[in-house]
Design a protein around this motif. Structure first.
Motif, PDB file in Angstrom:
ATOM      1  N   GLN A 144       0.869  -1.280   0.054  1.00  0.00           N
ATOM      2  CA  GLN A 144      -0.164   0.036   0.121  1.00  0.00           C
ATOM      3  C   GLN A 144       0.797   1.270  -0.015  1.00  0.00           C
ATOM      4  N   THR A 145       1.871   1.193   0.782  1.00  0.00           N
ATOM      5  CA  THR A 145       2.886   2.578   0.963  1.00  0.00           C
ATOM      6  C   THR A 145       3.455   2.796  -0.568  1.00  0.00           C
ATOM      7  N   ILE A 146       3.943   1.137  -0.935  1.00  0.00           N
ATOM      8  CA  ILE A 146       4.857   1.629  -2.237  1.00  0.00           C
ATOM      9  C   ILE A 146       3.776   2.057  -3.371  1.00  0.00           C
ATOM     10  N   VAL A 147       2.626   1.545  -3.438  1.00  0.00           N
ATOM     11  CA  VAL A 147       1.677   1.970  -4.626  1.00  0.00           C
ATOM     12  C   VAL A 147       1.263   3.415  -4.629  1.00  0.00           C
ATOM     13  N   ALA A 148       1.104   3.936  -3.047  1.00  0.00           N
ATOM     14  CA  ALA A 148       0.777   5.229  -2.970  1.00  0.00           C
ATOM     15  C   ALA A 148       1.853   6.208  -2.967  1.00  0.00           C
ATOM     16  N   ASN A 149       3.086   5.821  -3.184  1.00  0.00           N
ATOM     17  CA  ASN A 149       4.119   6.808  -3.548  1.00  0.00           C
ATOM     18  C   ASN A 149       5.149   6.723  -4.386  1.00  0.00           C
ATOM     19  N   VAL A 150       5.254   5.728  -5.279  1.00  0.00           N
ATOM     20  CA  VAL A 150       6.267   5.372  -6.321  1.00  0.00           C
ATOM     21  C   VAL A 150       5.599   4.704  -7.290  1.00  0.00           C
ATOM     22  N   PRO A 151       6.211   5.077  -8.708  1.00  0.00           N
ATOM     23  CA  PRO A 151       5.944   4.420  -9.696  1.00  0.00           C
ATOM     24  C   PRO A 151       6.155   2.884  -9.656  1.00  0.00           C
ATOM     25  N   LEU A 152       5.463   2.167 -10.286  1.00  0.00           N
ATOM     26  CA  LEU A 152       5.766   0.673 -10.410  1.00  0.00           C
ATOM     27  C   LEU A 152       6.424   0.342 -11.725  1.00  0.00           C
TER      28      LEU A 152
ATOM     29  N   ASN B 279      -9.399  -7.483 -12.866  1.00  0.00           N
ATOM     30  CA  ASN B 279      -9.200  -6.544 -11.639  1.00  0.00           C
ATOM     31  C   ASN B 279      -8.570  -5.091 -11.942  1.00  0.00           C
ATOM     32  N   ASP B 280      -8.494  -4.100 -11.192  1.00  0.00           N
ATOM     33  CA  ASP B 280      -8.159  -2.991 -11.404  1.00  0.00           C
ATOM     34  C   ASP B 280      -6.656  -3.098 -11.331  1.00  0.00           C
ATOM     35  N   PRO B 281      -6.053  -2.175 -12.066  1.00  0.00           N
ATOM     36  CA  PRO B 281      -6.362  -1.239 -13.039  1.00  0.00           C
ATOM     37  C   PRO B 281      -6.888  -1.864 -14.356  1.00  0.00           C
ATOM     38  N   ALA B 282      -7.566  -1.165 -15.055  1.00  0.00           N
ATOM     39  CA  ALA B 282      -8.341  -1.374 -16.206  1.00  0.00           C
ATOM     40  C   ALA B 282      -9.299  -2.595 -16.077  1.00  0.00           C
ATOM     41  N   LYS B 283      -9.906  -2.735 -15.005  1.00  0.00           N
ATOM     42  CA  LYS B 283     -10.602  -3.812 -15.041  1.00  0.00           C
ATOM     43  C   LYS B 283     -11.751  -3.754 -16.151  1.00  0.00           C
TER      44      LYS B 283
ATOM     45  N   TYR C 299       6.753   3.415 -21.233  1.00  0.00           N
ATOM     46  CA  TYR C 299       5.489   4.138 -21.482  1.00  0.00           C
ATOM     47  C   TYR C 299       5.184   4.521 -19.981  1.00  0.00           C
ATOM     48  N   GLU C 300       4.510   5.715 -19.774  1.00  0.00           N
ATOM     49  CA  GLU C 300       3.975   5.956 -18.421  1.00  0.00           C
ATOM     50  C   GLU C 300       2.344   5.709 -18.490  1.00  0.00           C
ATOM     51  N   HIS C 301       1.940   4.938 -17.437  1.00  0.00           N
ATOM     52  CA  HIS C 301       0.512   4.473 -17.545  1.00  0.00           C
ATOM     53  C   HIS C 301      -0.011   5.150 -16.111  1.00  0.00           C
ATOM     54  N   PHE C 302      -1.046   5.759 -16.254  1.00  0.00           N
ATOM     55  CA  PHE C 302      -1.596   6.505 -14.960  1.00  0.00           C
ATOM     56  C   PHE C 302      -3.161   6.033 -14.937  1.00  0.00           C
ATOM     57  N   TYR C 303      -3.471   5.423 -13.855  1.00  0.00           N
ATOM     58  CA  TYR C 303      -4.654   4.886 -13.487  1.00  0.00           C
ATOM     59  C   TYR C 303      -5.394   5.373 -12.290  1.00  0.00           C
ATOM     60  N   GLU C 304      -6.640   5.851 -12.442  1.00  0.00           N
ATOM     61  CA  GLU C 304      -7.352   6.527 -11.377  1.00  0.00           C
ATOM     62  C   GLU C 304      -7.942   5.443 -10.370  1.00  0.00           C
ATOM     63  N   ARG C 305      -7.646   4.118 -10.584  1.00  0.00           N
ATOM     64  CA  ARG C 305      -7.945   3.342  -9.377  1.00  0.00           C
ATOM     65  C   ARG C 305      -6.894   2.513  -9.343  1.00  0.00           C
ATOM     66  N   ALA C 306      -6.588   1.763  -8.204  1.00  0.00           N
ATOM     67  CA  ALA C 306      -5.503   1.133  -7.899  1.00  0.00           C
ATOM     68  C   ALA C 306      -5.738  -0.254  -7.467  1.00  0.00           C
ATOM     69  N   ALA C 307      -6.832  -0.645  -6.874  1.00  0.00           N
ATOM     70  CA  ALA C 307      -7.094  -2.212  -6.410  1.00  0.00           C
ATOM     71  C   ALA C 307      -6.408  -2.363  -5.140  1.00  0.00           C
ATOM     72  N   VAL C 308      -6.118  -1.027  -4.439  1.00  0.00           N
ATOM     73  CA  VAL C 308      -5.223  -1.254  -3.493  1.00  0.00           C
ATOM     74  C   VAL C 308      -5.791  -0.554  -2.153  1.00  0.00           C
TER      75      VAL C 308
ATOM     76  N   GLY D 236      -7.198   2.024   0.246  1.00  0.00           N
ATOM     77  CA  GLY D 236      -6.623   3.312   0.728  1.00  0.00           C
ATOM     78  C   GLY D 236      -5.872   3.935  -0.016  1.00  0.00           C
ATOM     79  N   VAL D 237      -5.719   3.490  -1.278  1.00  0.00           N
ATOM     80  CA  VAL D 237      -4.857   4.083  -2.501  1.00  0.00           C
ATOM     81  C   VAL D 237      -5.888   4.609  -3.467  1.00  0.00           C
ATOM     82  N   ASP D 238      -5.757   5.634  -4.132  1.00  0.00           N
ATOM     83  CA  ASP D 238      -6.754   6.274  -5.083  1.00  0.00           C
ATOM     84  C   ASP D 238      -6.130   5.978  -6.460  1.00  0.00           C
ATOM     85  N   SER D 239      -4.851   6.040  -6.944  1.00  0.00           N
ATOM     86  CA  SER D 239      -4.343   5.813  -8.050  1.00  0.00           C
ATOM     87  C   SER D 239      -3.213   5.049  -8.298  1.00  0.00           C
ATOM     88  N   LYS D 240      -2.726   4.687  -9.540  1.00  0.00           N
ATOM     89  CA  LYS D 240      -1.578   3.837  -9.791  1.00  0.00           C
ATOM     90  C   LYS D 240      -0.698   4.276 -10.804  1.00  0.00           C
ATOM     91  N   HIS D 241       0.594   4.147 -10.869  1.00  0.00           N
ATOM     92  CA  HIS D 241       1.304   4.912 -11.770  1.00  0.00           C
ATOM     93  C   HIS D 241       2.263   3.749 -12.179  1.00  0.00           C
TER      94      HIS D 241
END
Length: 149
Positions: free
Chosen positions: A13-21, A41-45, A86-95, A97-102
């Motif tokens: 959760q901390t990783i997804v909330a703070n750094v790109p994967l 599953n999210d992202p892109a469910k 490529y950079e992929h930005f998602y508004e849903r994270a499937a984690v 307490g985390v709102d987005s995924k990068h």
């Protein structure tokens, strides 16, 4: 690398909330088209998307490609070309307490090692299908890969 690289949920959760994967995406050409899986599953469910996954620490990206192909498809692939990162930005994270995924996703054009693959499945996809040109109504990030291959 093995699946024993599990990260506890609170740390993930901390990783997804703070750094790109860092991830790899497989643009697998087969039978005149490209293999896509319907995401469960999210992202892109609910979207048709290329197989892919996160790169483990100390795992070369090419090893990650082969691991993902075996895990998600049950088949081996041959890497033909690197399409770039490529950079992929998602508004849903499937984690929780985390709102987005990068993601910093490196796309690779591949083909199956065998002419007649027996594509398995996993819990991330409800089905797999070969999509042939013209490619229409696909996720923006998938379309970028297809345009660049």
């Amino acid at each position: 690398m093995t699946e024993s690289n599990f990260i506890p949920q609170d740390e993930w959760q901390t990783i997804v909330a703070n750094v790109p994967l860092v991830s790899v995406d497989l643009v697998i050409e087969h039978d005149g088209g490209v293999l896509l899986g319907k995401r469960e599953n999210d992202p892109a469910k609910g979207e048709w998307f290329v197989p892919g996954g996160t790169v483990f620490k100390n795992e070369p990206r090419t090893d990650a490609i082969h691991r993902v192909a075996n895990k998600e498809l049950g088949e081996a692939v041959v890497i033909d070309d690197c399409l770039g990162t490529y950079e992929h930005f998602y508004e849903r994270a499937a984690v929780d307490g985390v709102d987005s995924k990068h993601y910093l996703a490196t796309g690779y054009r591949c083909h199956f090692e065998r002419d007649d693959p027996d594509i398995g499945g996993d819990d991330q996809h409800s089905e797999f299908r070969i999509f042939r040109p013209p490619f229409e109504d696909l996720h923006l990030y998938v379309q970028q890969y297809l345009d660049d291959r």
